[in-house]
Design a protein around this motif. Structure first.
Motif, PDB file in Angstrom:
ATOM      1  N   PHE A 142       0.832  -1.200   0.000  1.00 49.88           N
ATOM      2  CA  PHE A 142       0.000   0.000   0.000  1.00 49.88           C
ATOM      3  C   PHE A 142       0.869   1.254   0.000  1.00 49.88           C
ATOM      4  CE2 PHE A 142      -3.152  -3.029   1.532  1.00 49.88           C
ATOM      5  CZ  PHE A 142      -4.265  -2.640   0.808  1.00 49.88           C
ATOM      6  N   PHE A 143       2.057   1.126   0.587  1.00 49.08           N
ATOM      7  CA  PHE A 143       2.962   2.261   0.678  1.00 49.08           C
ATOM      8  C   PHE A 143       4.364   1.778   0.344  1.00 49.08           C
ATOM      9  CE2 PHE A 143       5.690   4.949   3.496  1.00 49.08           C
ATOM     10  CZ  PHE A 143       5.561   6.111   2.761  1.00 49.08           C
ATOM     11  N   GLU A 144       4.999   2.353  -0.686  1.00 48.31           N
ATOM     12  CA  GLU A 144       6.331   1.946  -1.107  1.00 48.31           C
ATOM     13  C   GLU A 144       7.342   3.010  -0.689  1.00 48.31           C
ATOM     14  OE1 GLU A 144       6.669   0.175  -5.068  1.00 48.31           O
ATOM     15  OE2 GLU A 144       4.511   0.422  -5.263  1.00 48.31           O
ATOM     16  N   PRO A 145       8.040   2.800   0.420  1.00 46.69           N
ATOM     17  CA  PRO A 145       8.860   3.858   1.012  1.00 46.69           C
ATOM     18  C   PRO A 145      10.037   4.308   0.176  1.00 46.69           C
ATOM     19  CG  PRO A 145       9.164   1.766   2.171  1.00 46.69           C
ATOM     20  CD  PRO A 145       8.007   1.588   1.253  1.00 46.69           C
ATOM     21  N   ARG A 146      10.709   3.394  -0.561  1.00 45.32           N
ATOM     22  CA  ARG A 146      11.888   3.799  -1.322  1.00 45.32           C
ATOM     23  C   ARG A 146      11.559   4.842  -2.394  1.00 45.32           C
ATOM     24  NH1 ARG A 146      14.521   1.469  -4.734  1.00 45.32           N
ATOM     25  NH2 ARG A 146      16.518   2.476  -4.408  1.00 45.32           N
ATOM     26  N   LEU A 147      10.352   4.771  -2.928  1.00 43.61           N
ATOM     27  CA  LEU A 147       9.995   5.670  -4.020  1.00 43.61           C
ATOM     28  C   LEU A 147      10.067   7.134  -3.618  1.00 43.61           C
ATOM     29  CD1 LEU A 147       6.926   3.840  -5.613  1.00 43.61           C
ATOM     30  CD2 LEU A 147       9.258   3.935  -6.464  1.00 43.61           C
ATOM     31  N   LEU A 148       9.850   7.426  -2.359  1.00 42.69           N
ATOM     32  CA  LEU A 148       9.776   8.811  -1.910  1.00 42.69           C
ATOM     33  C   LEU A 148      11.042   9.598  -2.220  1.00 42.69           C
ATOM     34  CD1 LEU A 148       8.092   8.337   1.589  1.00 42.69           C
ATOM     35  CD2 LEU A 148       7.026   9.202  -0.492  1.00 42.69           C
ATOM     36  N   ASN A 149      12.215   8.941  -2.160  1.00 41.80           N
ATOM     37  CA  ASN A 149      13.475   9.664  -2.232  1.00 41.80           C
ATOM     38  C   ASN A 149      14.295   9.367  -3.483  1.00 41.80           C
ATOM     39  OD1 ASN A 149      13.172  10.871   0.447  1.00 41.80           O
ATOM     40  ND2 ASN A 149      13.466   8.798   1.220  1.00 41.80           N
ATOM     41  N   ILE A 150      13.756   8.588  -4.429  1.00 39.00           N
ATOM     42  CA  ILE A 150      14.486   8.293  -5.658  1.00 39.00           C
ATOM     43  C   ILE A 150      14.475   9.522  -6.566  1.00 39.00           C
ATOM     44  CG2 ILE A 150      14.556   6.839  -7.716  1.00 39.00           C
ATOM     45  CD1 ILE A 150      13.135   4.676  -6.092  1.00 39.00           C
ATOM     46  N   ASP A 151      15.649   9.879  -7.094  1.00 39.34           N
ATOM     47  CA  ASP A 151      15.724  11.033  -7.991  1.00 39.34           C
ATOM     48  C   ASP A 151      16.420  10.719  -9.313  1.00 39.34           C
ATOM     49  OD1 ASP A 151      18.270  10.694  -7.055  1.00 39.34           O
ATOM     50  OD2 ASP A 151      18.594  12.774  -6.454  1.00 39.34           O
ATOM     51  N   LEU A 152      17.008   9.532  -9.459  1.00 32.34           N
ATOM     52  CA  LEU A 152      17.727   9.176 -10.681  1.00 32.34           C
ATOM     53  C   LEU A 152      16.876   8.219 -11.511  1.00 32.34           C
ATOM     54  CD1 LEU A 152      20.463  10.542 -10.848  1.00 32.34           C
ATOM     55  CD2 LEU A 152      21.556   8.326 -10.585  1.00 32.34           C
ATOM     56  N   PHE A 153      16.207   8.785 -12.526  1.00 26.98           N
ATOM     57  CA  PHE A 153      15.345   8.007 -13.404  1.00 26.98           C
ATOM     58  C   PHE A 153      15.808   8.150 -14.851  1.00 26.98           C
ATOM     59  CE2 PHE A 153      12.506   8.843  -9.827  1.00 26.98           C
ATOM     60  CZ  PHE A 153      11.871   7.620  -9.656  1.00 26.98           C
ATOM     61  N   SER A 307      12.817   8.777   7.583  1.00 30.20           N
ATOM     62  CA  SER A 307      11.819   8.483   6.550  1.00 30.20           C
ATOM     63  C   SER A 307      11.211   7.122   6.865  1.00 30.20           C
ATOM     64  CB  SER A 307      12.462   8.510   5.155  1.00 30.20           C
ATOM     65  OG  SER A 307      13.538   7.598   5.071  1.00 30.20           O
ATOM     66  N   VAL A 308      10.908   6.336   5.843  1.00 30.96           N
ATOM     67  CA  VAL A 308      10.298   5.025   6.054  1.00 30.96           C
ATOM     68  C   VAL A 308      11.217   3.949   5.496  1.00 30.96           C
ATOM     69  CG1 VAL A 308       8.259   3.600   5.683  1.00 30.96           C
ATOM     70  CG2 VAL A 308       8.024   6.076   5.848  1.00 30.96           C
ATOM     71  N   ALA A 309      11.478   2.919   6.285  1.00 34.64           N
ATOM     72  CA  ALA A 309      12.366   1.829   5.874  1.00 34.64           C
ATOM     73  C   ALA A 309      11.693   0.963   4.822  1.00 34.64           C
ATOM     74  CB  ALA A 309      12.747   0.985   7.088  1.00 34.64           C
ATOM     75  N   GLY A 310      12.510   0.397   3.925  1.00 30.41           N
ATOM     76  CA  GLY A 310      12.009  -0.510   2.905  1.00 30.41           C
ATOM     77  C   GLY A 310      11.963  -1.946   3.401  1.00 30.41           C
ATOM     78  N   ILE A 311      11.657  -2.853   2.495  1.00 31.93           N
ATOM     79  CA  ILE A 311      11.567  -4.268   2.837  1.00 31.93           C
ATOM     80  C   ILE A 311      12.918  -4.961   2.665  1.00 31.93           C
ATOM     81  CG2 ILE A 311      10.400  -6.449   2.360  1.00 31.93           C
ATOM     82  CD1 ILE A 311       8.588  -4.355   3.555  1.00 31.93           C
ATOM     83  N   ILE A 412      24.126   6.077  11.043  1.00 30.14           N
ATOM     84  CA  ILE A 412      22.894   5.650  11.698  1.00 30.14           C
ATOM     85  C   ILE A 412      21.683   5.979  10.837  1.00 30.14           C
ATOM     86  CG2 ILE A 412      21.390   5.999  13.704  1.00 30.14           C
ATOM     87  CD1 ILE A 412      23.900   6.582  15.336  1.00 30.14           C
ATOM     88  N   ALA A 413      20.784   5.035  10.717  1.00 27.48           N
ATOM     89  CA  ALA A 413      19.498   5.257  10.051  1.00 27.48           C
ATOM     90  C   ALA A 413      18.392   4.901  11.036  1.00 27.48           C
ATOM     91  CB  ALA A 413      19.383   4.412   8.792  1.00 27.48           C
ATOM     92  N   PHE A 414      17.576   5.894  11.374  1.00 31.68           N
ATOM     93  CA  PHE A 414      16.451   5.713  12.296  1.00 31.68           C
ATOM     94  C   PHE A 414      15.185   6.076  11.535  1.00 31.68           C
ATOM     95  CE2 PHE A 414      13.781   7.591  15.811  1.00 31.68           C
ATOM     96  CZ  PHE A 414      13.438   6.372  16.369  1.00 31.68           C
ATOM     97  N   LYS A 415      14.255   5.112  11.373  1.00 35.34           N
ATOM     98  CA  LYS A 415      13.127   5.319  10.463  1.00 35.34           C
ATOM     99  C   LYS A 415      11.852   4.651  10.977  1.00 35.34           C
ATOM    100  CE  LYS A 415      16.298   5.251   6.513  1.00 35.34           C
ATOM    101  NZ  LYS A 415      16.558   4.712   5.157  1.00 35.34           N
ATOM    102  N   PHE A 416      10.758   5.010  10.312  1.00 33.64           N
ATOM    103  CA  PHE A 416       9.503   4.298  10.480  1.00 33.64           C
ATOM    104  C   PHE A 416       9.553   2.984   9.704  1.00 33.64           C
ATOM    105  CE2 PHE A 416       6.981   8.365  11.273  1.00 33.64           C
ATOM    106  CZ  PHE A 416       6.623   8.004  12.565  1.00 33.64           C
ATOM    107  N   THR A 417       8.753   2.027  10.107  1.00 36.63           N
ATOM    108  CA  THR A 417       8.411   0.897   9.256  1.00 36.63           C
ATOM    109  C   THR A 417       6.899   0.902   9.069  1.00 36.63           C
ATOM    110  OG1 THR A 417       8.096  -0.691  11.087  1.00 36.63           O
ATOM    111  CG2 THR A 417      10.321  -0.467  10.173  1.00 36.63           C
ATOM    112  N   PHE A 418       6.434   0.245   8.023  1.00 43.05           N
ATOM    113  CA  PHE A 418       4.996   0.165   7.795  1.00 43.05           C
ATOM    114  C   PHE A 418       4.654  -1.214   7.280  1.00 43.05           C
ATOM    115  CE2 PHE A 418       1.146   0.752   5.205  1.00 43.05           C
ATOM    116  CZ  PHE A 418       0.299   1.261   6.197  1.00 43.05           C
ATOM    117  N   ASN A 419       3.841  -1.930   8.022  1.00 43.82           N
ATOM    118  CA  ASN A 419       3.400  -3.271   7.646  1.00 43.82           C
ATOM    119  C   ASN A 419       1.905  -3.358   7.883  1.00 43.82           C
ATOM    120  OD1 ASN A 419       6.028  -5.140   7.339  1.00 43.82           O
ATOM    121  ND2 ASN A 419       6.370  -3.633   8.949  1.00 43.82           N
ATOM    122  N   LEU A 420       1.169  -3.590   6.796  1.00 39.37           N
ATOM    123  CA  LEU A 420      -0.286  -3.686   6.899  1.00 39.37           C
ATOM    124  C   LEU A 420      -0.724  -4.995   6.266  1.00 39.37           C
ATOM    125  CD1 LEU A 420      -2.977  -2.370   7.674  1.00 39.37           C
ATOM    126  CD2 LEU A 420      -3.060  -1.376   5.389  1.00 39.37           C
TER     127      LEU A 420
END
Length: 422
Positions: A142-153, A307-311, A412-420
């Motif tokens: 439902f939520f794909e965290p990595r997409l938020l910060n990608i800039d190289l397309f 931000s939000v951690a990926g899988i 250090i990386a401190f982030k949210f996780t999201f699992n639904l």
């Protein structure tokens, strides 16, 4: 006579009540089946209607290049036809002010081997350095965290024809031929023998196979249905690009491998190991090389990088920090049994360790971009506490080893996780 009439009346009344109960039970059962089917489809990322299933992946997304990305897409379902499918989507990016779309169709050639012939035309963006296996099953979040910060397309217009074929219930294959016009959306030049390329054309053939030797299947309506996932699973994929075939610019080859193993312990803890490896040879631009799925933005403080951690991503590895033409990643996750605090509240602790190694030949070919190699080996470890509140949890990861940074908090990386889970 009165007794007989009474008995007949009682019997008739009981029969009617039994029929009503049976019909009521049948209706409840049918409603339950429909509800379970709807939730299953929703969990797979589809909103089902009678003839068309809307694909929820295209509704709302966000990244650094497009900004807000929104649109509609989907695929016809078996109520329209079991012998063909029509699929497509169209989306709009508000920041780049551009539409992207795809249209395709599939025809079933054989039901017993689940063989499909597929055609597609796609005009869209793809993350530079990303790669996928054609045999991978659909994965939806439902939520794909990595997409938020990608800039190289890079923008690509791709015409593809492919065949899906089930050689064996435990062996799935896909063969694909595609022609792509590719243009990076960033300032990049590929220097090949003093010839500078800022746009590329590829003619590629790909063969992918996934083997699940320990999965169990049964035959349902002349089709094999997976009734138990078995591990490990293995995927192997070979890609060949040929120069001067349909105006292809480059000769190169890629060999990719992935295996996943999952082990359920007696105490209901679960251990999972994922190994991914890739090797590219020949004249290949950065767009089609490898990164290790980084998920950290370049900001000064820990909270600015929150931000939000990926899988499966490396949480302490910064975006565009490393690229490789050969690499291997190894990820280990140990899921402890959920804490049974209450019937509805069951947070879970996950221990995580990741390792990546890689290198690149001829990095000087890639102009106007700066990146490092992974030859010293990259390591990070940490933990997640998932499902603390409304599917959200917390993640803490630390970077150490060959690429440990001088400033302590940069590791250090401190982030949210999201699992639904539906």
């Amino acid at each position: 006579m009165l007794k007989i009439c009474t008995l007949v009346f009682c019997f008739s009344f009981g029969l009617v009540q039994a029929q009503n109960s049976a019909f009521h039970f049948f209706e409840v059962e049918q409603d339950s089946i429909k509800k379970n089917f709807f939730l299953k489809q929703l969990g797979n990322g589809y909103f089902p209607t009678k003839y068309f299933d809307f694909d929820l992946r295209y509704l709302v997304k966000y990244n650094q290049y497009e900004g807000l990305r929104t649109g509609l897409g989907g695929v016809t379902n078996k109520n329209l036809s079991e012998k063909f499918k029509i699929n497509g989507y169209t989306v709009y990016g508000f920041r780049d002010d551009a539409y992207k779309y795809s249209v395709g169709g599939s025809i079933r050639l054989s039901q017993s081997t689940n063989t499909w012939l597929n055609l597609s035309y796609t005009d869209d963006l793809q993350e530079t350095g990303s790669s996928k296996f054609l045999t991978d099953t659909r994965f939806f979040q439902f939520f794909e965290p990595r997409l938020l910060n990608i800039d190289l397309f890079h923008r690509h217009i791709t015409q593809a024809i492919s065949i899906n074929h089930q050689l064996h219930p435990k062996l799935s294959t896909v063969a694909q031929f595609s022609v792509s016009n590719v243009e990076p959306t960033y300032n990049y030049l590929f220097n090949l023998n003093n010839t500078l390329y800022d746009k590329f054309q590829f003619s590629t053939a790909t063969l992918s196979a996934q083997w699940s030797p320990f999965s169990q299947f049964r035959i349902v309506d002349n089709l094999y249905e997976n009734i138990k996932e078995g591990y490990p699973k293995f995927t192997l994929q070979y890609t060949r690009s040929v120069k001067n075939v349909l105006k292809g610019d480059f000769n190169f080859s890629k060999l990719d491998f992935k295996t996943i193993h999952r082990h359920l312990h007696k105490n209901k803890n679960v251990s999972e190991i994922t190994l991914v490896s890739g090797m590219a040879r020949g004249d290949i631009p950065l767009t089609h090389l490898y990164h290790a799925y980084p998920n950290n933005i370049t900001k000064e403080t820990i909270l600015q990088r929150f931000s939000v951690a990926g899988i499966t991503s490396f949480e302490t590895m910064y975006f565009n920090e490393f690229f490789s033409d050969k690499f291997t990643t190894l990820q280990f996750k140990h899921f402890l049994r959920p804490f049974n605090i209450s019937q509805r509240y069951k947070p879970q602790l996950v221990l995580i360790s990741r390792f990546a190694i890689g290198d690149m030949n001829n990095p000087e070919r890639h102009e106007n971009v700066t990146f490092g190699s992974l030859r010293k080996g990259y390591t990070e470890s940490g933990f997640e506490i998932n499902k603390l509140l409304f599917g959200f949890g917390l993640s803490f990861t630390y970077r150490y080893g060959g690429y440990h940074l001088p400033n302590f908090e940069d590791n250090i990386a401190f982030k949210f996780t999201f699992n639904l889970t539906l």
